[in-house]
Design an enzyme around this catalytic site. Structure first.
Site, short mmCIF file in Angstrom:
data_model
loop_
_atom_site.label_atom_id
_atom_site.label_comp_id
_atom_site.label_asym_id
_atom_site.label_seq_id
_atom_site.Cartn_x
_atom_site.Cartn_y
_atom_site.Cartn_z
N VAL A 187 0.66 -1.10 -0.01
CA VAL A 187 0.09 0.23 -0.10
C VAL A 187 0.91 1.18 0.10
CG1 VAL A 187 -1.79 1.41 1.15
CG2 VAL A 187 -1.71 -1.33 1.21
N LYS A 188 0.39 2.03 -1.13
CA LYS A 188 1.19 3.46 -1.01
C LYS A 188 0.56 4.33 -0.24
CE LYS A 188 3.78 4.09 -5.46
NZ LYS A 188 3.58 5.01 -6.67
N ILE A 189 1.48 4.99 0.62
CA ILE A 189 1.09 5.96 1.72
C ILE A 189 1.80 7.32 1.65
CG2 ILE A 189 0.66 6.69 4.20
CD1 ILE A 189 -1.20 4.42 3.33
#
Ligand code: E4P
Length: 241
Positions: free
Chosen positions: A84-86
Site C-alpha cells: 500500500v502506497k501512503i
C-alpha cells in the site's frame, strides 16, 4: 538492483514482464487514470494476478489519515502481493508517519510515496516503511540533485541497518535511470517507454544486421560448394560410361 514497472498499461506490462527483468510494479491514481484503469479494485486485482508473488504498489485515494488506514486494510485483502502506497504527508502537510506505523504493526507492507528529501526518507524508514519512494524527477524540478538525496539515504539506511528499500521513481529520462542506479537505488521504477530506449542502440542494430548478412552469404557459399560438388560428381559418372 531491482527494476519495477511504473505503469498500469496491461499490454506494456505483459510485454516486459515476460523478459525476465521485472521485479515488481508501482502505480498511483494518475497512472491508473492515464492507462484507463478507472476501477481501482478490479484493476489492482488484475495487476496483482499478473505479477504473482512480485510486489504491486497501489496508492490510497484519500487525504484523510484514518481513511488511509481503512483503505489500506481493504487493499491488503485483495491479494497477498499488494503493497500500500501512503504519502509521507497529506496535501495539507499533515504527517502520515502514524498511518505507516499502524499498518506496519499490522503486517501490511507500505511504500511511502512522494518523498522529496532526505529528512522525509529517514522518517518514513523509522516509521516502518518497507519501501521509501524518492521522486527523482520532482526533486530535480525544484532545482535539487536527486542523486545526492538517493546517495545520502542509501548511506544512512546501510549505516543504521534499516531494511527499508529505496525505490527511485519519477523517471523522466534514461539518464535519470543510470544516475539512480549508480547513486545506490535498491529499486528503480521505470515507465515502459524508457525500457524500450534502454535496450535499443542504433549501432547494435547495424552490427546485428552485418552479422545476419554475413551469415546469409556463408549459407549461399555452402549451397554453391554443394551444387558444384553435385555437378562434378554427375559429370564424372557420365564420362565413365
Ligand atoms: C512512483 O512510484 C510513482 O508512481 C511515479 O514515478 C511518480 O512520478 P511522476 O513524477 O511522473 O508523477
Amino acid at each position: 538492483m531491482q527494476i519495477f514497472l511504473d505503469s498500469a498499461n496491461q499490454k506494456e506490462i505483459e510485454k516486459w514482464l515476460h523478459q525476465g527483468i521485472i521485479d515488481g510494479l508501482t502505480t498511483n491514481p494518475s497512472i491508473m487514470f492515464k492507462d484507463g484503469v478507472y476501477d481501482i479494485e478490479k484493476g489492482a486485482q488484475n495487476l496483482c494476478k499478473m505479477f504473482g508473488e512480485k510486489p504491486v504498489s497501489v496508492e490510497v485515494t484519500t487525504n484523510d489519515r484514518e481513511e488511509m488506514v481503512q483503505q489500506a486494510r481493504v487493499f491488503a485483502r485483495w491479494a497477498q502481493n499488494v503493497v500500500v502506497k501512503i504519502p509521507v504527508i497529506n496535501e495539507d502537510g499533515e504527517s502520515c508517519l502514524g498511518v505507516i506505523n499502524t499498518l506496519n504493526r499490522e503486517g501490511i507492507l507500505v511504500n511511502t510515496t512522494a518523498i522529496l528529501s532526505f529528512n522525509q526518507a529517514i522518517l518514513a524508514a523509522k516509521a516502518g516503511a518497507t519501501y521509501v519512494s524518492i521522486f527523482a524527477g520532482r526533486v530535480a524540478d525544484e532545482g535539487n540533485d536527486p542523486t545526492v538525496v538517493i546517495r545520502n539515504v542509501r548511506q544512512w539506511l546501510d549505516a543504521w541497518d534499516y531494511t527499508a528499500k529505496i525505490i527511485v521513481g519519477s523517471i523522466r529520462t534514461v539518464m535519470d535511470i543510470q544516475a539512480a542506479a549508480l547513486a545506490g537505488a535498491h529499486i528503480i521504477t521505470i515507465p515502459p517507454q524508457f525500457l524500450a530506449k534502454m535496450v535499443d542502440h542504433k549501432y547494435t542494430r547495424e552490427t546485428v544486421h552485418q552479422f545476419n548478412l554475413d551469415a546469409e552469404k556463408a549459407l549461399a557459399q555452402i549451397a554453391e560448394v554443394r551444387s558444384n560438388a553435385v555437378s562434378a560428381a554427375s559429370g564424372s559418372s557420365v564420362s565413365k560410361r
